[in-house]
Motif scaffolding. Structure first.
Motif, PDB file in Angstrom:
ATOM      1  N   GLU A  69      -2.981   2.355 -13.633  1.00 60.02           N
ATOM      2  CA  GLU A  69      -2.136   2.098 -12.484  1.00 60.02           C
ATOM      3  C   GLU A  69      -2.800   1.074 -11.575  1.00 60.02           C
ATOM      4  OE1 GLU A  69      -0.627   5.447 -10.362  1.00 60.02           O
ATOM      5  OE2 GLU A  69      -0.623   6.679 -12.168  1.00 60.02           O
ATOM      6  N   ALA A  70      -1.982   0.197 -11.013  1.00 57.48           N
ATOM      7  CA  ALA A  70      -2.502  -0.770 -10.048  1.00 57.48           C
ATOM      8  C   ALA A  70      -2.868  -0.016  -8.771  1.00 57.48           C
ATOM      9  CB  ALA A  70      -1.442  -1.830  -9.755  1.00 57.48           C
ATOM     10  N   PRO A  71      -3.931  -0.429  -8.097  1.00 55.77           N
ATOM     11  CA  PRO A  71      -4.289   0.235  -6.843  1.00 55.77           C
ATOM     12  C   PRO A  71      -3.152   0.127  -5.835  1.00 55.77           C
ATOM     13  CG  PRO A  71      -6.011  -1.309  -7.518  1.00 55.77           C
ATOM     14  CD  PRO A  71      -4.842  -1.509  -8.428  1.00 55.77           C
ATOM     15  N   ALA A  72      -2.991   1.155  -5.018  1.00 54.02           N
ATOM     16  CA  ALA A  72      -1.960   1.137  -3.984  1.00 54.02           C
ATOM     17  C   ALA A  72      -2.248   0.001  -3.011  1.00 54.02           C
ATOM     18  CB  ALA A  72      -1.943   2.465  -3.251  1.00 54.02           C
ATOM     19  N   LEU A  89      -3.180  -3.705   8.248  1.00 50.60           N
ATOM     20  CA  LEU A  89      -3.766  -4.581   7.243  1.00 50.60           C
ATOM     21  C   LEU A  89      -2.673  -5.531   6.796  1.00 50.60           C
ATOM     22  CD1 LEU A  89      -5.807  -1.948   5.220  1.00 50.60           C
ATOM     23  CD2 LEU A  89      -6.562  -3.378   7.088  1.00 50.60           C
ATOM     24  N   GLY A  90      -2.779  -6.778   7.211  1.00 48.13           N
ATOM     25  CA  GLY A  90      -1.765  -7.772   6.903  1.00 48.13           C
ATOM     26  C   GLY A  90      -1.867  -8.263   5.471  1.00 48.13           C
ATOM     27  N   SER A  91      -0.739  -8.695   4.932  1.00 51.47           N
ATOM     28  CA  SER A  91      -0.726  -9.231   3.565  1.00 51.47           C
ATOM     29  C   SER A  91      -1.547 -10.515   3.465  1.00 51.47           C
ATOM     30  CB  SER A  91       0.712  -9.466   3.102  1.00 51.47           C
ATOM     31  OG  SER A  91       1.351 -10.386   3.971  1.00 51.47           O
ATOM     32  N   ASP A  92      -1.880 -11.113   4.619  1.00 52.89           N
ATOM     33  CA  ASP A  92      -2.712 -12.319   4.652  1.00 52.89           C
ATOM     34  C   ASP A  92      -4.207 -11.990   4.678  1.00 52.89           C
ATOM     35  OD1 ASP A  92      -2.880 -11.261   7.200  1.00 52.89           O
ATOM     36  OD2 ASP A  92      -2.271 -13.095   8.239  1.00 52.89           O
ATOM     37  N   TRP A 107      -9.836  -8.135   5.461  1.00 51.98           N
ATOM     38  CA  TRP A 107     -10.031  -7.148   4.414  1.00 51.98           C
ATOM     39  C   TRP A 107      -9.786  -7.754   3.036  1.00 51.98           C
ATOM     40  CZ3 TRP A 107      -6.129  -5.832   1.024  1.00 51.98           C
ATOM     41  CH2 TRP A 107      -4.827  -6.204   1.379  1.00 51.98           C
ATOM     42  N   THR A 108     -10.390  -7.132   2.033  1.00 49.59           N
ATOM     43  CA  THR A 108     -10.142  -7.455   0.630  1.00 49.59           C
ATOM     44  C   THR A 108     -10.055  -6.126  -0.120  1.00 49.59           C
ATOM     45  OG1 THR A 108     -12.510  -7.601   0.135  1.00 49.59           O
ATOM     46  CG2 THR A 108     -11.383  -9.667   0.697  1.00 49.59           C
ATOM     47  N   GLN A 109      -9.502  -6.182  -1.325  1.00 45.09           N
ATOM     48  CA  GLN A 109      -9.412  -4.969  -2.146  1.00 45.09           C
ATOM     49  C   GLN A 109      -9.887  -5.274  -3.555  1.00 45.09           C
ATOM     50  OE1 GLN A 109      -5.457  -3.371  -2.910  1.00 45.09           O
ATOM     51  NE2 GLN A 109      -6.266  -1.313  -2.995  1.00 45.09           N
ATOM     52  N   LYS A 110     -10.732  -4.395  -4.086  1.00 46.79           N
ATOM     53  CA  LYS A 110     -11.220  -4.544  -5.449  1.00 46.79           C
ATOM     54  C   LYS A 110     -11.392  -3.150  -6.049  1.00 46.79           C
ATOM     55  CE  LYS A 110     -14.823  -6.542  -8.291  1.00 46.79           C
ATOM     56  NZ  LYS A 110     -16.084  -7.228  -8.345  1.00 46.79           N
ATOM     57  N   ALA A 157     -15.812   1.972  10.566  1.00 48.34           N
ATOM     58  CA  ALA A 157     -15.352   1.958   9.171  1.00 48.34           C
ATOM     59  C   ALA A 157     -15.811   0.696   8.448  1.00 48.34           C
ATOM     60  CB  ALA A 157     -13.838   2.056   9.116  1.00 48.34           C
ATOM     61  N   ALA A 158     -16.259   0.862   7.196  1.00 43.53           N
ATOM     62  CA  ALA A 158     -16.681  -0.267   6.363  1.00 43.53           C
ATOM     63  C   ALA A 158     -15.794  -0.416   5.131  1.00 43.53           C
ATOM     64  CB  ALA A 158     -18.140  -0.093   5.936  1.00 43.53           C
ATOM     65  N   THR A 159     -15.348   0.719   4.582  1.00 42.30           N
ATOM     66  CA  THR A 159     -14.483   0.703   3.402  1.00 42.30           C
ATOM     67  C   THR A 159     -13.420   1.782   3.554  1.00 42.30           C
ATOM     68  OG1 THR A 159     -15.856   2.282   2.182  1.00 42.30           O
ATOM     69  CG2 THR A 159     -16.331  -0.078   1.852  1.00 42.30           C
ATOM     70  N   ALA A 160     -12.421   1.714   2.676  1.00 40.53           N
ATOM     71  CA  ALA A 160     -11.369   2.723   2.682  1.00 40.53           C
ATOM     72  C   ALA A 160     -10.795   2.870   1.283  1.00 40.53           C
ATOM     73  CB  ALA A 160     -10.267   2.338   3.668  1.00 40.53           C
ATOM     74  N   THR A 161     -10.258   4.046   1.011  1.00 45.31           N
ATOM     75  CA  THR A 161      -9.547   4.296  -0.237  1.00 45.31           C
ATOM     76  C   THR A 161      -8.189   4.886   0.114  1.00 45.31           C
ATOM     77  OG1 THR A 161     -10.578   6.480  -0.452  1.00 45.31           O
ATOM     78  CG2 THR A 161     -11.612   4.651  -1.640  1.00 45.31           C
ATOM     79  N   ILE A 162      -7.236   4.705  -0.792  1.00 43.14           N
ATOM     80  CA  ILE A 162      -5.875   5.165  -0.551  1.00 43.14           C
ATOM     81  C   ILE A 162      -5.501   6.206  -1.594  1.00 43.14           C
ATOM     82  CG2 ILE A 162      -3.450   4.479  -0.414  1.00 43.14           C
ATOM     83  CD1 ILE A 162      -4.496   1.631   0.231  1.00 43.14           C
ATOM     84  N   SER A 163      -4.911   7.291  -1.111  1.00 46.42           N
ATOM     85  CA  SER A 163      -4.357   8.319  -1.982  1.00 46.42           C
ATOM     86  C   SER A 163      -2.977   8.647  -1.429  1.00 46.42           C
ATOM     87  CB  SER A 163      -5.249   9.560  -1.998  1.00 46.42           C
ATOM     88  OG  SER A 163      -4.678  10.561  -2.814  1.00 46.42           O
TER      89      SER A 163
END
Length: 125
Positions: A29-32, A50-53, A69-72, A98-104
């Protein structure tokens, strides 16, 4: 009879080739997507957009936050965020650390630079 045998052989070959192209497990699955607003934009409450830009805007409940922000691999890297430096009595300003975040699902859980979970926000937009 030879024709039937040839058709059966061709069918078996086609099924064998089709099986080579399929995966043996569930599709990854692609990350949310983190795009959007997390938390509620209300006085004294933490929220982050968190903007799409790739830009961050928000508040820790007291101070305004900005950054990129970036996501990997499903982890949102909040980079170095800038903030105002006001004092607000009785406001827990955890989000500024905050430094990082995860989505559930519809919940984003934030961690500090040491990797310790420091809070969570629910998607609002």
């Amino acid at each position: 009879m030879k024709r039937l045998a040839a058709l059966m052989a061709a069918g078996a070959l086609a099924l064998g080739l089709a099986a080579c192209g399929s995966s043996s497990g569930p599709a990854a699955e692609a990350p949310a997507s983190p795009d959007g607003t997390w938390g509620v934009e209300a006085e004294g409450q933490p929220w982050m957009n968190l903007g799409s830009d790739g830009k961050i805007s928000g508040s820790d409940g007291c101070n305004n936050l900005v950054g990129q922000w970036t996501q990997k691999d499903g982890v949102v890297d909040l980079g170095a965020m800038g903030s105002t430096m006001m004092y607000c009595e009785g406001v827990d300003s955890w989000l500024s650390g905050a430094a990082t975040a995860t989505i559930s699902g519809e919940k984003m859980t934030f961690s500090d630079a040491k990797g310790d979970q420091i809070g969570a926000l629910t998607r609002s937009k």
